[in-house]
Design a protein around this motif. Structure first.
Motif, PDB file in Angstrom:
ATOM      1  N   PHE A  56       0.868  -1.175   0.000  1.00  7.44           N
ATOM      2  CA  PHE A  56       0.000   0.000   0.000  1.00  7.44           C
ATOM      3  C   PHE A  56       0.913   1.235   0.000  1.00  7.44           C
ATOM      4  N   HIS A  57       0.576   2.223  -0.830  1.00  5.72           N
ATOM      5  CA  HIS A  57       1.382   3.441  -0.926  1.00  5.72           C
ATOM      6  C   HIS A  57       0.871   4.474   0.086  1.00  5.72           C
ATOM      7  N   LEU A  58       1.714   4.833   1.044  1.00  6.95           N
ATOM      8  CA  LEU A  58       1.394   5.789   2.105  1.00  6.95           C
ATOM      9  C   LEU A  58       2.202   7.064   1.900  1.00  6.95           C
ATOM     10  N   GLN A  59       1.530   8.218   1.963  1.00 10.90           N
ATOM     11  CA  GLN A  59       2.188   9.508   1.790  1.00 10.90           C
ATOM     12  C   GLN A  59       1.749  10.500   2.858  1.00 10.90           C
ATOM     13  N   ILE A  60       2.656  11.392   3.208  1.00  8.51           N
ATOM     14  CA  ILE A  60       2.309  12.551   4.028  1.00  8.51           C
ATOM     15  C   ILE A  60       2.420  13.786   3.140  1.00  8.51           C
ATOM     16  N   LEU A  61       1.307  14.517   3.012  1.00  7.34           N
ATOM     17  CA  LEU A  61       1.251  15.695   2.145  1.00  7.34           C
ATOM     18  C   LEU A  61       0.890  16.934   2.957  1.00  7.34           C
ATOM     19  N   ARG A  62       1.660  17.982   2.744  1.00  7.50           N
ATOM     20  CA  ARG A  62       1.288  19.291   3.286  1.00  7.50           C
ATOM     21  C   ARG A  62       0.533  20.027   2.196  1.00  7.50           C
ATOM     22  N   ARG A  63      -0.751  20.241   2.414  1.00  7.26           N
ATOM     23  CA  ARG A  63      -1.608  20.791   1.372  1.00  7.26           C
ATOM     24  C   ARG A  63      -1.640  22.303   1.422  1.00  7.26           C
ATOM     25  N   GLY A  64      -1.633  22.899   0.246  1.00  7.39           N
ATOM     26  CA  GLY A  64      -1.609  24.348   0.156  1.00  7.39           C
ATOM     27  C   GLY A  64      -2.790  25.009   0.831  1.00  7.39           C
ATOM     28  N   LYS A  65      -3.976  24.388   0.751  1.00  5.64           N
ATOM     29  CA  LYS A  65      -5.164  25.026   1.327  1.00  5.64           C
ATOM     30  C   LYS A  65      -5.134  25.027   2.853  1.00  5.64           C
TER      31      LYS A  65
END
Length: 213
Positions: free
Chosen positions: A22-31
């Motif tokens: 499973f592909h797990l990511q941590i994203l800091r979103r612009g909004k």
């Protein structure tokens, strides 16, 4: 705070001896950060191979999400390492051929996101907390499924959708994600043109208090 670790773990249908992840990511979103450039920023990613590994990663995932005020997402459609390696090599070769110099880490993450799964799962993004909307969606899905799988009627009469087509219901910031088997999308859109259906997207794993408050 949204913590979906315990909901996600039962969705593993493989373990470390299988050639899947499973592909797990941590994203800091612009909004979530109006003071920063609007573009999303990838903080970290992992290829998770078992429930045990997800458990072992939880503290790190939570820490990074809280520190960066970022969200953790995971694609619960298991993907093949062999196909991933092939796709990464193709992308690297294409970039070398065109003279396009890119950080290989970005190529790796791009390939992980682009790769499709053996067992496809779709996400119905219900962007409201109105329970009536969710129940209307599920009733419509029951009807769509029975048109091609009439043998499922006994289970659906008992609301056992998890046996038939529904993998999980994942809480989100504004509603929920329904993780399902593929279905007749055209018929669904005739009834719910405003509801998005994603075919190879991640769902929410963790959102920190700093974002949900």
């Amino acid at each position: 705070m949204i913590d979906n670790f315990d909901i996600i773990k039962p969705l593993f249908y493989f373990n470390e001896v299988n050639n899947m992840f499973f592909h797990l990511q941590i994203l800091r979103r612009g909004k979530d950060h109006p003071e920063l450039p609007a573009a999303n920023k990838l903080i970290q990613s992992w290829l998770v191979r078992s429930r045990e590994q997800l458990d072992n990663l939880k503290d790190e995932v939570v820490f990074l999400c809280e520190h960066y005020k970022a969200r953790a997402y995971i694609n619960v459609a298991g993907k093949d390492f062999e196909k991933l390696n092939t796709l990464i090599l193709k992308k690297l070769a294409d970039n070398v051929h065109t003279g396009n110099v890119i950080n290989p880490w970005h190529i790796y993450n791009s390939a992980c996101g682009e790769l499709t799964s053996r067992r496809k799962s779709w996400i119905i993004d219900i962007d409201t907390r109105d329970l009536d909307t969710k129940y209307e969606v599920l009733e419509e899905l029951d009807g769509i499924w029975l048109e091609t799988h009439p043998e499922s009627k006994e289970y659906l009469d008992e609301c056992c959708r998890d046996i038939v087509y529904l993998f999980a219901e994942i809480p989100t910031m504004n509603g929920c994600h329904l993780i399902t088997k593929p279905f007749n999308l055209q018929k669904f859109k005739e009834k719910f043109p405003e509801i998005d259906v994603h075919k190879n997207n991640p769902t929410v794993l963790y959102v920190p208090k700093s974002i949900t408050q």
